[in-house]
Design a protein around this motif. Structure first.
Motif, mmCIF file in Angstrom:
data_model
loop_
_atom_site.group_PDB
_atom_site.id
_atom_site.type_symbol
_atom_site.label_atom_id
_atom_site.label_comp_id
_atom_site.label_asym_id
_atom_site.label_seq_id
_atom_site.Cartn_x
_atom_site.Cartn_y
_atom_site.Cartn_z
ATOM 1 N N ILE A 9 25.444 48.645 41.850
ATOM 2 C CA ILE A 9 25.269 47.201 42.090
ATOM 3 C C ILE A 9 25.952 46.828 43.413
ATOM 4 N N ARG A 10 27.096 47.462 43.681
ATOM 5 C CA ARG A 10 27.788 47.210 44.954
ATOM 6 C C ARG A 10 26.948 47.721 46.127
ATOM 7 N N GLN A 11 26.292 48.888 45.902
ATOM 8 C CA GLN A 11 25.437 49.429 46.973
ATOM 9 C C GLN A 11 24.235 48.512 47.214
ATOM 10 N N GLY A 59 36.970 35.958 46.653
ATOM 11 C CA GLY A 59 36.193 35.231 47.664
ATOM 12 C C GLY A 59 35.153 34.339 46.999
ATOM 13 N N ASP A 60 34.484 34.892 45.984
ATOM 14 C CA ASP A 60 33.525 34.082 45.203
ATOM 15 C C ASP A 60 34.235 32.848 44.645
ATOM 16 N N GLY A 61 35.434 33.084 44.078
ATOM 17 C CA GLY A 61 36.189 32.001 43.451
ATOM 18 C C GLY A 61 36.516 30.896 44.448
ATOM 19 N N PHE A 128 39.464 39.684 39.455
ATOM 20 C CA PHE A 128 38.921 41.006 39.793
ATOM 21 C C PHE A 128 37.480 41.096 39.314
ATOM 22 N N GLY A 129 36.677 41.784 40.096
ATOM 23 C CA GLY A 129 35.275 41.987 39.722
ATOM 24 C C GLY A 129 34.989 43.466 39.593
ATOM 25 N N THR A 130 33.894 43.901 40.218
ATOM 26 C CA THR A 130 33.485 45.297 40.079
ATOM 27 C C THR A 130 34.373 46.246 40.880
ATOM 28 N N ASN A 133 39.706 49.199 39.637
ATOM 29 C CA ASN A 133 39.701 50.658 39.544
ATOM 30 C C ASN A 133 40.807 51.222 38.669
ATOM 31 N N ARG A 134 41.569 50.350 38.011
ATOM 32 C CA ARG A 134 42.615 50.779 37.068
ATOM 33 C C ARG A 134 42.953 49.588 36.187
ATOM 34 N N PRO A 135 43.566 49.851 35.023
ATOM 35 C CA PRO A 135 43.908 48.716 34.154
ATOM 36 C C PRO A 135 44.906 47.791 34.843
ATOM 37 N N ILE A 157 33.794 35.110 36.503
ATOM 38 C CA ILE A 157 32.819 35.320 37.573
ATOM 39 C C ILE A 157 32.546 36.815 37.684
ATOM 40 N N ASP A 158 31.298 37.161 37.549
ATOM 41 C CA ASP A 158 30.750 38.525 37.590
ATOM 42 C C ASP A 158 31.106 39.362 36.372
ATOM 43 N N ILE A 159 32.403 39.464 36.051
ATOM 44 C CA ILE A 159 32.827 40.246 34.875
ATOM 45 C C ILE A 159 34.242 39.779 34.538
HETATM 46 N N1 LIG Z 1 27.265 43.124 44.197
HETATM 47 C C1 LIG Z 1 26.894 41.864 44.204
HETATM 48 O O1 LIG Z 1 25.814 41.591 43.771
HETATM 49 C C2 LIG Z 1 27.782 40.806 44.712
HETATM 50 C C3 LIG Z 1 29.169 40.913 44.573
HETATM 51 N N2 LIG Z 1 30.003 39.913 44.873
HETATM 52 C C4 LIG Z 1 31.378 39.924 44.381
HETATM 53 O O2 LIG Z 1 32.124 41.004 44.867
HETATM 54 C C5 LIG Z 1 32.898 41.533 43.808
HETATM 55 C C6 LIG Z 1 33.412 42.887 44.136
HETATM 56 O O3 LIG Z 1 34.318 42.705 45.175
HETATM 57 P P1 LIG Z 1 35.355 43.817 45.651
HETATM 58 O O4 LIG Z 1 34.628 45.063 45.869
HETATM 59 O O5 LIG Z 1 36.083 43.283 46.798
HETATM 60 O O6 LIG Z 1 36.269 44.013 44.391
HETATM 61 P P2 LIG Z 1 37.232 42.976 43.598
HETATM 62 O O7 LIG Z 1 37.050 43.293 42.174
HETATM 63 O O8 LIG Z 1 37.131 41.591 44.015
HETATM 64 O O9 LIG Z 1 38.690 43.380 44.133
HETATM 65 C C7 LIG Z 1 39.194 44.546 43.773
HETATM 66 C C8 LIG Z 1 40.372 44.799 44.682
HETATM 67 O O10 LIG Z 1 41.485 44.747 43.880
HETATM 68 C C9 LIG Z 1 42.211 45.978 43.908
HETATM 69 N N3 LIG Z 1 42.383 46.438 42.536
HETATM 70 C C10 LIG Z 1 41.536 47.131 41.759
HETATM 71 N N4 LIG Z 1 42.029 47.300 40.532
HETATM 72 C C11 LIG Z 1 43.226 46.676 40.534
HETATM 73 C C12 LIG Z 1 44.227 46.500 39.558
HETATM 74 N N5 LIG Z 1 44.100 46.982 38.322
HETATM 75 N N6 LIG Z 1 45.325 45.809 39.884
HETATM 76 C C13 LIG Z 1 45.493 45.319 41.130
HETATM 77 N N7 LIG Z 1 44.575 45.460 42.111
HETATM 78 C C14 LIG Z 1 43.455 46.134 41.806
HETATM 79 C C15 LIG Z 1 41.409 46.950 44.740
HETATM 80 O O11 LIG Z 1 42.176 47.373 45.811
HETATM 81 P P3 LIG Z 1 43.207 48.595 45.708
HETATM 82 O O12 LIG Z 1 44.465 48.013 45.129
HETATM 83 O O13 LIG Z 1 42.601 49.642 44.832
HETATM 84 O O14 LIG Z 1 43.379 49.035 47.108
HETATM 85 C C16 LIG Z 1 40.213 46.154 45.253
HETATM 86 O O15 LIG Z 1 40.182 46.060 46.646
HETATM 87 C C17 LIG Z 1 31.961 41.441 42.654
HETATM 88 O O16 LIG Z 1 32.576 41.587 41.407
HETATM 89 C C18 LIG Z 1 31.394 40.050 42.865
HETATM 90 O O17 LIG Z 1 32.264 39.075 42.319
HETATM 91 C C19 LIG Z 1 29.438 38.665 45.435
HETATM 92 O O18 LIG Z 1 30.320 38.081 46.328
HETATM 93 C C20 LIG Z 1 28.136 38.912 46.168
HETATM 94 C C21 LIG Z 1 27.169 39.603 45.359
#
Ligand SMILES: NC(=O)C1=CN([C@@H]2O[C@H](COP(=O)(O)OP(=O)(O)OC[C@H]3O[C@@H](n4cnc5c(N)ncnc54)[C@H](OP(=O)(O)O)[C@@H]3O)[C@@H](O)[C@H]2O)[C@@H](O)CC1
Ligand SMILES: [K+]
Length: 499
Positions: A9-11, A59-61, A128-130, A133-135, A157-159
């Protein structure tokens, strides 16, 4: 329809940006617009508390906060502070909001910064959305607990934050959403029962991602939706006669369980089989002939149980066995004899599955493409307990491939595991169908489609979809609590009409 994983979905997102005159910030705006519109149309609250992370979900938020403000809503934004600088689109939206200076923005650096949440507010979860990558741990987990401890409803939003898209989130800290507004397509996480406490009602926001992308990727999973079911459906030929629609044999019922044979036979007829013969114990004969006069009956030589096959199985075009037969020695021998001799498509359900569980060697007698329709408990008895719903799905796929059979794992979103390693989630059906007799109806329906010449895969997919749809139509007319398997069967015709 293909079921994409979170990474795909991200791709898809990136593919859309690459192939359309559209920036990722514009795509985020489109997604936020769809959510804000839904929120304005479907909620009424004193104020909106918007919790954001620093990724694109956050960002969505931020964009949603701005759009709700523009729609005259009272909003406040709370950002989970971290060492991360934030994604580009998060930063852009933060700067827009900052310059607007009309919306209060609070950085959450510790527990003491968490706001009190009034009962009449709505919480928007964009932590957090998709990209999860960890709990969640530490302050992020505390923030989620804080949201969950409030009586105000949360919209994810999203999940829901903390939930993984493609594997089990058991023991994670997760936002308990009343509604989840997700983009473009369903995620696997929304299709398994173990996630029910978190996802609430799922609404898919169409954000017009590029239509060519799904054709470019391969996935093991698909969704059985109306267009797939309509493709499988073969309308009747005008010059058809009953000989064109096969002859189904149903082996069902015992003393006190003649109803299983009735429901199964009626569903089989309603699904279009030309002829239906029910093999029942003698005590079931009058019951069956009265309740389903359209069916023929093959009385067993015993009064209270089915005990043997004294007819030629080749006489029939498909066979279904199991509902209400019991698991005694005679039924075990009968099933063994059937498995040894059958040359026709076969459906095994209920007690036939329980017999297999107690005599695992019989699994080796299953002919390729046999269809098994276990509910989760029957499945566990057959193939062992799985640690979680995702592992159960994996196990179903492994067993379907190993034994070269179809396994219809029944549940809210029934899952059809195919011998080629693919799997299909059904999207029709409702909780009103969680009642004795629903499974018997499915056995009759799938056997009916097999009898009419549908291939086993077609019969399993179309049968499961129609069964759920008939249940949905019955629930729409009489409610879920009152829904009987007979009501579902009465709506099979209307379900066909929707294809
Ligand atoms: N595809 C679509 O159709 C569209 C998608 N869109 C939106 O984009 C969203 C995905 O955005 P995204 O890739 O920036 O990820 P997101 O979840 O916001 O941030 C994750 C960051 O948090 C971090 N992290 C991870 N786990 C963690 C933890 N346990 N505890 C703490 N930190 C943690 C991790 O960084 P790390 O710490 O691993 O370096 C990562 O960088 C998607 O869900 C949707 O809302 C729409 O805008 C457009 C259409
Ligand atoms: K979220």
């Amino acid at each position: 329809m293909k079921l994409l994983n979170a990474e795909q979905i991200r791709q898809w997102d990136a593919f859309t940006i690459k192939n359309e005159p559209l920036s990722s910030l514009e795509l985020m705006e489109r997604a936020a617009n769809a959510c804000a519109r839904w929120i304005v149309q479907n909620t009424l609250a004193e104020s909106y508390y918007i919790f954001c992370g620093k990724g694109n979900n956050g960002g969505d938020g931020l964009a949603i906060a701005r759009l709700l403000y523009n729609a005259n809503k009272k909003v406040a934004v709370y950002i989970l502070e971290s060492d991360a600088k934030g994604s580009d689109d998060y930063i852009s939206n933060f700067n827009i909001l900052h310059h607007l200076s009309a919306i209060p923005i609070f950085m959450i650096r510790g527990e003491r910064d968490l706001p009190e949440l009034p009962f009449n507010c709505i919480i928007i979860d964009a932590l957090f959305g998709t990209g999860l990558n960890r709990p969640l741990t530490g302050l992020a987990a505390k923030m989620v607990d804080h949201i969950n401890n409030s009586i105000a409803p949360a919209i994810a939003i999203d999940i829901p934050s903390g939930l993984f898209g493609d594997h089990s989130s058991a023991h994670n800290t997760i936002v308990k959403a009343r509604h989840t507004l997700s983009f473009q397509v369903l995620k696997t996480a929304f299709l398994v029962a173990e996630n029910e406490p978190w996802i609430g009602h799922v609404h898919i926001m169409d954000i017009n991602l590029h239509p060519a992308f799904p054709d470019e990727v391969s996935t093991p999973f698909s969704i059985i939706n109306k267009s797939l079911a309509s493709r499988e459906y073969r309308p009747r030929n005008a010059f058809a006669h009953k000989g064109n629609f096969g002859h189904a044999l149903l082996i069902a019922g015992s003393w006190g369980k003649a109803g299983a044979a009735v429901l199964c036979s009626r569903a089989c007829l309603r699904t279009g089989a030309g002829l239906v013969t029910a093999h029942v114990p003698q005590s079931g004969v009058t019951v069956l002939q009265t309740a389903v006069p359209e069916a023929m009956v093959f009385p067993d030589k015993e009064a209270e149980q089915v005990s043997g096959l004294n007819y030629d199985l080749n006489h029939f075009t498909a066979v279904g066995i199991g509902p209400g037969i019991g698991t005694g020695v005679k039924q075990q021998l009968l099933l063994k004899e059937l498995l040894e001799h059958i040359q026709r498509p076969l459906v095994l359900d209920a007690d036939a599955l329980n017999i297999l569980s107690e005599n695992k060697a019989l699994l080796n007698l299953l002919k390729p493409d046999t269809i098994l329709t276990p509910h989760p408990k029957e499945f566990a008895r057959l193939f062992g307990e799985a640690a979680d719903d995702f592992k159960r799905i994996e196990l179903a796929q492994t067993k379907a491939m190993e034994l070269s059979i179809f396994i219809v794992l029944k549940g809210h979103h029934s899952f059809v595991a195919c011998p080629d390693g693919t799997g299909y989630f059904n999207i029709t059906g409702n909780a009103g169908m969680a009642k004795g007799g629903s499974g018997d109806a499915l056995t009759g329906m799938v056997t009916s489609l097999l009898a009419q010449g549908y291939l086993p895969k077609e019969a399993a997919l179309l049968g499961v979809f129609l069964h759920g749809l008939a249940g949905d139509l019955a629930a729409a007319s009489g409610g879920m609590e009152a829904l009987l398997a007979s009501d579902l069967i009465d709506h099979i015709g209307n379900a066909f009409k929707q294809l």
